[in-house]
Design an enzyme around this catalytic site. Structure first.
Site, short mmCIF file in Angstrom:
data_model
loop_
_atom_site.label_atom_id
_atom_site.label_comp_id
_atom_site.label_asym_id
_atom_site.label_seq_id
_atom_site.Cartn_x
_atom_site.Cartn_y
_atom_site.Cartn_z
N MET A 139 8.02 12.92 29.57
CA MET A 139 8.56 11.63 29.58
C MET A 139 8.00 10.81 28.56
O MET A 139 8.72 9.78 28.72
CB MET A 139 7.01 10.90 30.92
CG MET A 139 7.03 11.28 31.86
SD MET A 139 8.75 11.33 32.93
CE MET A 139 8.40 13.27 34.08
N CYS A 140 8.26 11.46 27.31
CA CYS A 140 7.98 10.85 26.03
C CYS A 140 9.44 10.74 25.54
O CYS A 140 10.76 11.69 25.84
CB CYS A 140 7.02 11.39 24.89
SG CYS A 140 5.77 11.42 24.89
N HIS A 141 9.95 9.58 25.05
CA HIS A 141 11.29 9.06 24.87
C HIS A 141 11.22 9.74 23.06
O HIS A 141 10.68 9.82 21.43
CB HIS A 141 11.39 7.77 24.63
CG HIS A 141 11.43 6.94 25.75
ND1 HIS A 141 10.29 6.71 26.35
CD2 HIS A 141 12.73 7.14 25.80
CE1 HIS A 141 10.96 6.06 27.43
NE2 HIS A 141 12.33 5.46 27.45
N ILE A 147 1.68 9.49 21.27
CA ILE A 147 1.64 10.29 21.47
C ILE A 147 2.45 10.65 20.06
O ILE A 147 1.70 12.72 20.25
CB ILE A 147 2.39 10.82 22.73
CG1 ILE A 147 2.15 10.26 23.63
CG2 ILE A 147 2.90 12.23 23.47
CD1 ILE A 147 0.36 10.01 23.91
N GLU A 148 2.74 10.63 19.76
CA GLU A 148 3.41 11.48 18.52
C GLU A 148 1.49 11.72 17.76
O GLU A 148 1.34 13.04 16.89
CB GLU A 148 4.46 10.67 18.07
CG GLU A 148 5.93 10.73 17.78
CD GLU A 148 5.58 9.97 19.29
OE1 GLU A 148 7.28 10.40 20.39
OE2 GLU A 148 4.61 8.83 20.05
N ASP A 155 -5.88 28.42 14.26
CA ASP A 155 -4.83 29.46 14.39
C ASP A 155 -5.07 30.08 12.67
O ASP A 155 -5.37 31.69 12.54
CB ASP A 155 -3.47 28.94 14.09
CG ASP A 155 -2.46 30.46 13.98
OD1 ASP A 155 -2.59 31.47 14.77
OD2 ASP A 155 -1.49 30.50 12.94
#
EC number: 4.6.1.17
Length: 162
Positions: A75-77, A112-113, A127
């Site tokens: 749902m992120c633009h 969110i970014e 990792d």
């Protein structure tokens, strides 16, 4: 509690329409930590991890993740980012802290970014070091500060979470 805006008239998920929102400068700062054995951190400091320069690779990975957020989070633009800056600090014992600052001049924010940049940078550290330390712990990932936009300025307060 605010009405949820991510549901359509059929009560199904939708991407929020931001067409009429005002373009403003927006910044988000996120942070998180990875805890490891002291020897692992020493090897990172000494450049003795076989896969290469751990923090340089993690920094690039975090920047790349911020740029790909809308491809990963449904749902992120898609947001044109104007800046992404990743920093690392450590306690010289066993913890690396990653911070990401993400900026845009757009109609929606970049929280969110920033969070994805931190998570990806920390996962990259994991990792690159997992061959010598599979017990690393990623924790305390959160938004530190958000500036700009309709909802205004947010600063994380640890006391609100206790």
């Amino acid at each position: 509690m605010d009405n949820l805006t991510h549901f359509n008239s059929q009560n199904r998920s939708k991407m929020v329409d931001v067409t009429n929102k005002e373009v403003t400068s927006r910044t988000a700062i996120a942070t998180g930590q990875i805890k490891m054995h002291p020897e692992t951190l020493n090897r990172i400091h000494e450049g003795k991890i076989k896969k290469g320069d751990v923090l340089a690779v993690a920094q690039v990975a975090g920047i790349m993740a911020a740029k790909q957020t809308s491809s990963l989070i449904p749902m992120c633009h898609l947001i044109p980012l104007t800046g992404v800056d990743i920093h690392f600090e450590d306690d010289n014992e066993s913890i690396i802290t990653c911070s990401a600052q993400v900026k845009t001049k757009h109609v929606t924010g970049v929280e969110i970014e920033g969070l994805l940049a931190v998570q990806t940078a920390l996962l990259t550290i994991y990792d690159m070091c997992k061959a010598i330390d599979r017990g690393m712990i990623i924790n305390d990932v959160h938004l530190v500060e958000k500036m700009g936009g309709k909802s205004g300025h947010f600063i994380f307060d640890e006391q609100d979470k206790n």
